[in-house]
Each structure stands twice: as C-alpha cells, then as structure tokens.
Design an enzyme around this catalytic site. Structure first.
Site, short mmCIF file in Angstrom:
data_model
loop_
_atom_site.label_atom_id
_atom_site.label_comp_id
_atom_site.label_asym_id
_atom_site.label_seq_id
_atom_site.Cartn_x
_atom_site.Cartn_y
_atom_site.Cartn_z
N SER A 1 0.97 -1.16 -0.08
CA SER A 1 0.03 -0.15 -0.03
C SER A 1 0.87 1.08 -0.08
O SER A 1 0.60 2.25 0.47
CB SER A 1 -1.01 -0.02 1.11
OG SER A 1 -0.05 0.06 2.49
N GLU B 1 20.86 16.53 -4.61
CA GLU B 1 21.64 15.47 -3.71
C GLU B 1 22.57 14.77 -4.41
O GLU B 1 23.12 15.18 -5.58
CB GLU B 1 20.41 14.44 -3.54
CG GLU B 1 19.35 15.10 -2.83
CD GLU B 1 18.30 13.86 -2.22
OE1 GLU B 1 18.31 12.77 -2.90
OE2 GLU B 1 17.39 14.36 -1.38
N ARG C 1 21.72 2.76 -6.68
CA ARG C 1 20.46 3.68 -7.19
C ARG C 1 20.97 5.46 -6.71
O ARG C 1 21.42 5.65 -5.78
CB ARG C 1 19.31 3.40 -6.29
CG ARG C 1 18.15 4.49 -6.45
CD ARG C 1 17.21 4.16 -5.45
NE ARG C 1 17.12 4.10 -4.09
CZ ARG C 1 17.10 5.31 -3.21
NH1 ARG C 1 16.93 6.27 -4.10
NH2 ARG C 1 17.07 5.28 -2.02
N SER D 1 13.91 6.65 -6.36
CA SER D 1 13.23 5.57 -5.86
C SER D 1 11.77 5.52 -5.99
O SER D 1 10.98 4.85 -6.40
CB SER D 1 13.47 4.97 -4.54
OG SER D 1 13.59 6.11 -3.66
N ARG E 1 26.29 7.63 -3.08
CA ARG E 1 26.15 6.98 -1.88
C ARG E 1 27.03 5.91 -1.60
O ARG E 1 27.57 5.78 -0.40
CB ARG E 1 24.57 6.65 -1.59
CG ARG E 1 23.54 7.64 -1.33
CD ARG E 1 22.33 7.09 -1.44
NE ARG E 1 21.15 8.19 -1.16
CZ ARG E 1 19.99 7.82 -1.24
NH1 ARG E 1 19.38 6.71 -1.47
NH2 ARG E 1 19.23 8.95 -1.16
N HIS F 1 19.72 0.47 3.27
CA HIS F 1 18.88 1.51 2.77
C HIS F 1 18.02 1.23 1.72
O HIS F 1 16.73 1.36 1.81
CB HIS F 1 19.58 2.95 2.65
CG HIS F 1 18.39 3.90 2.32
ND1 HIS F 1 17.56 4.55 3.23
CD2 HIS F 1 18.42 4.78 1.34
CE1 HIS F 1 17.14 5.14 2.62
NE2 HIS F 1 17.37 5.71 1.56
N THR G 1 7.25 4.05 1.73
CA THR G 1 7.17 5.19 1.21
C THR G 1 6.96 6.33 2.19
O THR G 1 7.40 7.27 1.84
CB THR G 1 5.72 5.44 0.31
OG1 THR G 1 5.92 4.38 -0.81
CG2 THR G 1 5.36 6.50 -0.12
N GLY H 1 13.63 12.53 1.68
CA GLY H 1 14.37 13.18 0.54
C GLY H 1 13.45 13.93 -0.40
O GLY H 1 12.90 15.20 -0.19
N GLY H 2 13.17 13.37 -1.54
CA GLY H 2 12.21 13.99 -2.42
C GLY H 2 11.93 12.98 -3.85
O GLY H 2 12.35 11.69 -3.70
N HIS I 1 22.65 3.58 2.90
CA HIS I 1 22.71 5.05 3.35
C HIS I 1 23.95 5.42 4.11
O HIS I 1 24.04 5.03 5.11
CB HIS I 1 21.28 5.40 3.75
CG HIS I 1 21.23 6.83 3.48
ND1 HIS I 1 21.81 7.93 4.14
CD2 HIS I 1 20.22 7.34 2.55
CE1 HIS I 1 21.30 9.03 3.77
NE2 HIS I 1 20.42 8.69 2.77
N GLU J 1 10.51 -1.09 -5.23
CA GLU J 1 11.76 -1.74 -4.65
C GLU J 1 11.80 -3.21 -4.77
O GLU J 1 12.86 -3.88 -4.67
CB GLU J 1 11.78 -1.26 -3.06
CG GLU J 1 13.38 -1.42 -2.73
CD GLU J 1 13.55 -0.96 -1.28
OE1 GLU J 1 14.63 -1.23 -0.76
OE2 GLU J 1 12.52 -0.38 -0.73
N ALA K 1 3.76 3.74 -2.35
CA ALA K 1 3.53 4.41 -3.60
C ALA K 1 3.29 3.75 -4.86
O ALA K 1 2.52 4.17 -5.72
CB ALA K 1 4.98 5.59 -3.83
#
Length: 528
Positions: free
Chosen positions: A14, A114, A381, A386, A285, A346, A44, A49-50, A238, A370, A16
């Site tokens: 349930s 980023e 990534r 993501s 990363r 992460h 999600t 971040g964004g 991460h 994912e 994104a």
C-alpha cells in the site's frame, strides 16, 4: 471484510507503487490493496528526501539519464532509464493534482540537490516528502469506490495453478494466500492479475533505515513461484543514519549534504570526504558510505559527524524541520551541533526481473518499486529515483493490465489453505533467535566491504537455517513472524549467491578479493 474475496486485480503493498497502480486501474476494475500492517507503514511514508525530475530550465533529460547511469556504474538498462526519466515530470504533475504540497520557490517548485545529481532537480515537501505523498495517495484511494483497502494481511505465498482444485503447472498467478493478523486465519484473495509492490529486503540486515516489515516478502514469494531475480548483491547502504542507542533507524536525508552539510571526524573535526573523492559530500552513496565505513574502522569509532551548523539557523530549520524537531528531543540542536551518523542498509537495488510494462516471468504477475529489478538503478541507485520508479512503473503495470485484461482468463477454483496437518508452535523463541542471527551475520559478512571468505561463512549459516526453518514451517501453523523468517532466509541466500558470483567490484558490491571493475557490465541473474 466482505465474504467475496475475488477481485479483478490483487495488489500487494500500500505504498507509492501499489496505490499508484490501484488509482490507475480503479475507474474500470475492482481492485483490492493488501497491506502487511497499517496502510501507512511501508517505506514510502519514511522517505525524507524527494522525487527527482527534470523541471529546471538549465537541466535536461540527458543530464538526468547520464547521472543515473554514472551512479549505477554502467549496469543500468539505458532504455529503462530513459523511460523513467522522461515520464518523471508528468508523474510529479499528477501528484500535485492529488494535493501533494511540494515546496514552492518563485513561480515553480523549490528544487534541492542530492549526491550524484549534476543539477537541482529534487522536488520535496520539506524533509518529509514520502509522508505527504503517502497521505495524498491514501486519500484518493479511500475516496474511490472500486478500491478496497485491507490492512493487517501478511502474504504467505502467491497462488498459482498448482493451488487449483484442478492442478495446473502453467505458472499463471491468481492472487495470494494471506494471514489475517486479527484472527490468525489464512484468507484467499484472487484476481485475473496481481501486482507485487511489497518493497525491499532491508530487514535482512542488523542496521537498516527500512521499516519493520521490509523482509523481502515479494522477492521470496516470486522466487518460490518461479520468477527470476537479478542483482541481489547490490544492497545500498545509506551513508547517514542517526547513531543513537535509543532511537533506531532514523535517516538523515541526503539533502542535508546537498545543502552544505559536511562529514567530519569527531576526534579532530577534520572534513574527510575530499580525501576520498573530488565530489566530496556530493559523491554517490556507495562512495560516501565506504568512506565513512573506512574511517570508523580505521579509528575504531562508533560514528562520524555530519555538520550543517555553519548554515544560518533559520535556513536549517526551514529546510529540515522534521530532523531538527526530532533531534531536539534527543538533546541535539543541529543549528549548533553536529549529528552523529553511521551507514545503514537503505535500499534493495536488485529484485524480481520486470520489463517496461512491469511484467514478471509469470503470466498474470506484475511488480513495481523496490521489489523489482527494472534496470533503472544498475549497481547503485541514484538519490531520489526510488519514489519516481514507483510512480512510473505503478502506472505502467496498470496500463498493461487494462490493455490486456479481456484476454486474461478468470481464476479457476482454488483450494483453501490447508492446516489439517500442523499444530500451534511450542517454540516461538526459535523464530526470534533465528531472525536475530540472520541480521547479525548478514551485517558482519555481507555488508559494505566483502570477501569471499566472509560470504562463504554466511552461506554456510544460511544452509543450516534453511533446513531448520523448512522443518519448522512444515510442522507448525503459520504466523506472521514465521512467514517473515522464511522469507528472510530466502532473500539472504539470494543476496549471498549473487555476491559470490560477481568477481569484480562495481557500485554497491565492493569485495577485497576482486577490487577492480571488469570491462563488461553484466547483470547477475538467478533462475529458480
């Protein structure tokens, strides 16, 4: 819950990807969305971040594509990268229409930057983008009469022709068996098509920013049903998770470094990232995580410092209100003090192989987000790609189902779950012990820096655990914890097998035995 649990489409997850698919299907089809826990408990909602998209005049699709390919160490599928990048602006526009209140600047949205990005292209809602997106998608799903949202259902296995009243070996997927957490009973959900949107396998590791339920369920179920998986060795760590013995798994977003945050040694305040990479804190990363890991091991530290206190206090509070408020409760004022951070697992870059329509190897089964390996991320990534992947592939799967639905056969009669030959567990402590053991040895042996010897040690332990879990699963009634343990053993095995087969260092897979990168980039593909 209605007695009739037959739908047109069954969606597992349930977040994104799952809700995007549901909303794109619901005008024509009856859709059920199953959540393992609460509807908002997936990855999600945790995303700080964004979402990356080309929205600035000086930016181009080609720049975003190239940044993604560079971060992915050349293992990305270029066609997939182009498909996702080119669909990103439209995905952002649809989210805005749903009411996601992206931060604004001037006539447009505020864009942050980023690590690994050559331009500012990250739209965000302060430092809690995922939560805002999750709430908007849930509101829209709740409001749609054709979407049934069912929380607290733990998927056990995909339903295929093998589970039919009349056995079939064709491999078509008809839905899922799932445990009702409230009753403990096993329920059957069927549909002409099913979508896996179950997230990653972060909880295979001791330290992870992933939510409690990220136990690789979709990957394990798809593998058992007959799907190939790819690139499971590429586990993203991460670089900056809060180091605090009381508060676990609190992520410090990449955007802190994007807005000027510096990584320093707590011993003398030395800013060390320029020693490792000319991009310093804005390196991808994998580079930053390895640098932190190196300094922690070299100096015997528990953590390093991430310091943004040189920026004006109001700037810090405005850009990172969630992080500022959270850390103030722990006695850390990030406008004046550095943040203690460590790397943590992460993101799962590998997963169930899909094409550009979200189709897996099995008819009737799709995957998005994912849980999947679409070719977007390659060996690492790129930040803020993501959530983007979830929206683009959630919609792509929905479109393919809608275009082909009339050719999909109706589900045949399926056998109910059989519990006639099992008893209640008398040794639940075994499940908990084995869960802890997996997470510990995966962290120690299959972490940021690897060797064949460490991987072989992990593989030996997995073999022993697999037998133990199979024996346990065969004799006792299924519980949510047992289902998760069974899946953790499966994905741990897939990760280790994939890592052992890669005789090079590329992206997130760094091994002391093969420190160089081979000339040709090849996916690791495992077939059941």
């Amino acid at each position: 819950m209605a007695e009739d649990q037959s739908f047109d489409v069954v969606i597992l997850g349930s977040g994104a990807a799952g809700l995007t698919a549901a909303l794109n299907l619901a005008d024509r089809f009856r859709v059920v969305v199953l959540a393992k826990g609460g509807l908002s408990e997936g990855s999600t909602a945790w995303a700080q971040g964004g979402i990356a998209a080309v929205l600035d005049e000086g930016d181009t699709f080609e720049h975003h594509i190239e940044d993604t390919m560079v971060a992915g160490a050349g293992l990305n599928d270029r066609e997939t990268v182009e498909f996702v990048v080119e669909n990103a602006p439209a995905a952002i526009a649809r989210l805005a229409e749903l009411g996601v209140p992206f931060n604004e600047e001037g006539p447009g949205w505020h864009l942050t930057r980023e690590g690994g990005h050559s331009h500012r292209r990250i739209v965000h809602v302060d430092d809690a983008t995922g939560w805002a997106v999750q709430q908007a998608l849930e509101r829209a799903a709740h409001a749609h009469p054709n979407i049934t949202l069912v929380p607290d259902r733990v998927a056990i296995d995909l339903v295929t022709g093998r589970h039919g009243v009349r056995y079939s070996g064709d491999g078509r997927v008809w839905g899922v068996y799932a445990i009702n957490r409230q009753t403990g009973g096993v329920e059957l959900f069927t549909g002409r098509a099913s979508i896996l949107a179950t997230g990653g396998a972060g909880r295979t590791y001791l330290y992870s920013t992933a939510p409690r339920g990220a136990t690789g369920d979709g990957i394990a179920m798809a593998w058992r049903a007959g799907c190939r998986v790819s690139n499971m060795e590429f586990m993203q760590f991460h670089p900056t998770c809060l180091y605090n013995l009381e508060v676990k798994n609190f992520l410090i977003t990449e955007a802190v470094r994007g807005e000027g945050g510096m990584l320093k040694l707590p011993t003398n305040g030395h800013r060390f990232m320029p020693d490792f990479d000319p991009r310093a804190e804005l390196a991808p990363r994998d580079v930053v995580a390895r640098a932190i890991d190196h300094e922690i091991k070299r100096l015997g530290l528990d953590y390093v410092h991430l310091d943004i206190s040189h920026q004006p206090p109001e700037f810090v509070k405005d850009h990172f209100p969630t992080i500022h408020a959270k850390l103030m409760t722990l006695g850390i004022d990030i406008t004046k003090q550095p943040i203690p951070v460590v790397p943590a697992q992460h993101y799962t870059c590998g997963g169930v192989i899909i094409d550009l329509h979200g189709c897996t190897d099995l008819p009737g089964l799709y995957a998005a987000g994912e849980v999947s390996e679409s070719g977007l991320h390659g060996a690492n990534r790129l930040a803020s790609n993501s959530l983007l992947e979830c929206f683009v592939f959630g919609e792509a799967a929905a479109k393919h189902i809608a275009a082909n639905f009339d050719s999909f056969p109706e589900p045949p009669p399926i056998r109910p779950w059989d519990e006639s030959r099992v008893t209640d567990s008398d040794e639940e402590v075994i499940v908990q012990h084995n869960w802890r053991e997996i997470r510990r040895f995966m962290w120690d042996y299959v972490g940021i820096v690897r060797t064949d010897k460490r991987l072989e040690r992990a593989q030996h332990r997995i073999r022993l655990l697999r037998q133990e879990v199979a024996d346990y699963y065969g004799h006792f009634r299924v519980t949510p914890d047992l289902v998760e343990l069974r899946n953790l053993v499966e994905v741990a095995d897939l990760i280790v097998r994939s890592a052992l087969s890669r005789k090079e260092s590329r992206g997130l897979h760094y091994t002391l035995d093969y420190p160089d990168m081979l000339a040709e980039a090849r996916d690791t593909v495992l077939a059941p």
